[in-house]
Design an enzyme around this catalytic site. Structure first.
Site, PDB file in Angstrom:
ATOM      1  N   HIS A 114      10.045  -1.901  -0.487  1.00  8.89           N
ATOM      2  CA  HIS A 114       9.554  -3.197  -0.305  1.00  8.89           C
ATOM      3  C   HIS A 114       7.922  -2.895   0.144  1.00  8.89           C
ATOM      4  CE1 HIS A 114       8.690  -7.158   1.728  1.00  8.89           C
ATOM      5  NE2 HIS A 114       9.768  -7.609   0.804  1.00  8.89           N
ATOM      6  N   ASP A 190      14.090   1.121   6.465  1.00 10.90           N
ATOM      7  CA  ASP A 190      14.041  -0.459   6.328  1.00 10.90           C
ATOM      8  C   ASP A 190      15.377  -0.945   6.279  1.00 10.90           C
ATOM      9  OD1 ASP A 190      13.623  -2.814   5.423  1.00 10.90           O
ATOM     10  OD2 ASP A 190      12.253  -2.555   3.991  1.00 10.90           O
ATOM     11  N   GLN A 193      17.884  -5.363   4.103  1.00 12.14           N
ATOM     12  CA  GLN A 193      18.740  -5.700   3.397  1.00 12.14           C
ATOM     13  C   GLN A 193      20.511  -5.316   3.575  1.00 12.14           C
ATOM     14  OE1 GLN A 193      18.575  -8.035   1.098  1.00 12.14           O
ATOM     15  NE2 GLN A 193      16.453  -8.236   1.156  1.00 12.14           N
ATOM     16  N   LYS A 216      17.420 -12.514   7.800  1.00  9.20           N
ATOM     17  CA  LYS A 216      18.559 -12.096   6.715  1.00  9.20           C
ATOM     18  C   LYS A 216      19.944 -11.739   7.299  1.00  9.20           C
ATOM     19  CE  LYS A 216      14.590  -9.905   4.106  1.00  9.20           C
ATOM     20  NZ  LYS A 216      14.052 -11.061   3.345  1.00  9.20           N
ATOM     21  N   CYS A 356       8.154  -8.316  -4.307  1.00  5.75           N
ATOM     22  CA  CYS A 356       7.467  -7.465  -3.191  1.00  5.75           C
ATOM     23  C   CYS A 356       7.741  -6.149  -3.452  1.00  5.75           C
ATOM     24  CB  CYS A 356       7.818  -7.998  -1.652  1.00  5.75           C
ATOM     25  SG  CYS A 356       7.443  -9.547  -1.442  1.00  5.75           S
TER      26      CYS A 356
HETATM   27  C1  LIG Z   1      13.979  -4.560   1.922  1.00  3.40           C
HETATM   28  C2  LIG Z   1      12.889  -5.569   2.653  1.00  3.40           C
HETATM   29  N1  LIG Z   1      12.100  -4.915   3.633  1.00  3.40           N
HETATM   30  C3  LIG Z   1      11.555  -5.769   4.390  1.00  3.40           C
HETATM   31  C4  LIG Z   1      11.388  -7.098   4.222  1.00  3.40           C
HETATM   32  C5  LIG Z   1      10.621  -8.141   5.009  1.00  3.40           C
HETATM   33  O1  LIG Z   1      11.141  -8.611   5.834  1.00  3.40           O
HETATM   34  P1  LIG Z   1      10.819  -9.742   6.878  1.00  3.40           P
HETATM   35  O2  LIG Z   1      10.774 -10.854   5.783  1.00  3.40           O
HETATM   36  O3  LIG Z   1      11.607  -9.894   7.929  1.00  3.40           O
HETATM   37  O4  LIG Z   1       9.201  -9.659   7.308  1.00  3.40           O
HETATM   38  C6  LIG Z   1      12.268  -7.608   3.390  1.00  3.40           C
HETATM   39  C7  LIG Z   1      12.113  -9.173   2.893  1.00  3.40           C
HETATM   40  O5  LIG Z   1      12.682  -9.639   1.963  1.00  3.40           O
HETATM   41  C8  LIG Z   1      13.057  -6.857   2.428  1.00  3.40           C
HETATM   42  O6  LIG Z   1      13.764  -7.322   1.557  1.00  3.40           O
END
Ligand SMILES: Cc1ncc(COP(=O)(O)O)c(C=O)c1O
Length: 399
Positions: A114, A190, A193, A216, A356
């Site tokens: 992402h 990260d 998800q 999430k 993204c």
């Molecule tokens: C894999 C992943 N990493 C990071 C993020 C960013 O998270 P946040 O919205 O809490 O900043 C997202 C959000 O869609 C995501 O899907």
């Protein structure tokens, strides 16, 4: 069981509403909203600063929320840093680690990241002069970890997603971590998800830093978590400075507090943290083997239904092993935005676009983006059937 779980979510009750966009933001159960409202009513005060009654309640609630996150992550509370979200957590990790990086060093990321796991490293590489390398994905969108020679003696950091927000593929973090630790590199994961799909143990996984997003995991917006191994946090510098993170302050002499306070300058997102704690306490008490079976059953039905629709190509694994209930696909001759618009008219909420994750879109040859259906523990068979029948109609209209 799922019917009972679903009944806890007020926003999912209107008939005809089929919410399949949980990877972007999960819905919140009433108990989370009530925990936040109760906190705002009875304990709205700044934390770790006041002696009065509401301040003491705020301290207890905020510290209690940290304990709840720690329990969800099988970690001690001092390894849990509250942030404004997963993006903020990943930026904090990258900035703190990059303080010690420069020309000659290498950071390895992946094509599946992402942007919030990738852009901090691109920007910091430009500023600091270290090199970036990217592990590729294979044809099924899964990280191709067959050749880990990119993780060599110059590698200082490996930053990888635990599960892709586009394909749902779960990465083999233990394998990556083993390769990274062999050369002394730090592993940043990260977990945005992965976390909505059950309690985690980042340390056992081999991660050194692990980021989670509050909204999430059925919690409020404006809150996230960076977990870090105590021994690593102890030697990382703070990258945001302000109140609440120092002891002595003299012109040349600043006594930073120990982690996690060292990384939480300023007034933290107290009420969102309390809501997140409530969400994670609730999640920890659920029957995860039943939920995973349910999510896999729905994902299987979705993949089977997509397989017989004209022009559909699933972007990511078409099998159930090592994947989340997050399914991306394209339809030949139909733009994802047009499809998501037609689906919305039929009460089906999905996301169309690049999610993204531009490098992944490029690697998979889908520059126009994909349509993504993302399920959560409250999703049901009616949601999946509504998506499949609305999609069949939309394809007829557009092709
Ligand atoms: C894999 C992943 N990493 C990071 C993020 C960013 O998270 P946040 O919205 O809490 O900043 C997202 C959000 O869609 C995501 O899907």
């Amino acid at each position: 069981m799922i019917t009972a779980l679903r009944s806890l979510f007020p926003s999912l009750q209107p008939p005809g509403r089929h919410y399949l966009d949980s990877a972007a933001m999960a819905q919140s159960p009433a108990l989370v909203m009530e925990a936040v409202a109760r906190h705002e009513r009875d304990a709205r005060a700044n934390v770790h600063r006041g002696m009065h009654e509401m301040a003491q309640r705020a301290d207890a609630a905020y510290d209690g929320a940290r304990d709840s996150v720690a329990a969800f992550l099988s970690a001690p509370a001092e390894e849990v840093i509250f942030t404004g979200g997963c993006t903020a957590a990943l930026n904090l990790a990258a900035r703190a680690l990059a303080e010690a990086l420069g020309p000659g060093d290498v950071v390895v990321t992946t094509e599946a990241e992402h942007h919030s796991s990738l852009l901090p490293w691109i920007m910091l590489a430009q500023a600091k002069g270290f090199a970036l390398r990217r592990l590729p994905v294979g044809g099924d969108g899964r990280l191709d970890l067959g050749d880990l020679s990119l993780i060599d003696a110059r590698c200082r950091v490996v930053a990888a997603t635990h599960a892709s927000n586009v394909t749902g593929a779960v990465s083999d973090i233990p394998l990556l971590a083993e390769a990274a630790h062999r050369v002394g590199a730090v592993v940043v994961v990260d977990g945005a998800q992965m976390a909505p799909h059950g309690p985690l143990d980042p340390r056992a996984l081999g991660a050194d830093l692990y980021a989670v997003s509050g909204h999430k995991v059925f919690g409020p917006t404006g809150i996230g978590v960076l977990w870090g191994r105590r021994e690593l946090l102890a030697r990382l510098p703070p990258v945001v400075w302000g109140g609440g993170m120092v002891g002595e302050v003299d012109d040349g002499e600043i006594g930073f507090l120990d982690p996690p306070q060292r990384f939480e300058a300023g007034t933290p997102p107290v009420a969102p943290a309390v809501g997140l704690g409530a969400a994670l306490d609730w999640l920890r008490g659920l029957d995860w083997s039943a939920i995973r079976e349910h999510e896999a059953m729905l994902t299987g039905r979705l993949l089977d239904g997509l397989a017989v629709l004209p022009g559909v190509r699933v972007i990511g694994p078409t099998y159930l092993a090592d994947r989340l209930p997050v399914v991306s696909f394209t339809v030949a001759g139909c733009h994802p935005h047009d499809l998501s618009h037609l689906l919305a008219e039929r009460g089906v909420a999905v996301r169309g676009g690049a999610h993204c994750a531009r490098p992944l879109m490029r690697a998979m040859g889908v520059e126009e983006g994909t349509l993504r259906a993302s399920l959560a523990l409250y999703s049901n068979a009616a949601d999946v059937e509504a998506l499949l029948s609305a999609l069949a109609e939309a394809i007829k209209v557009l092709r």
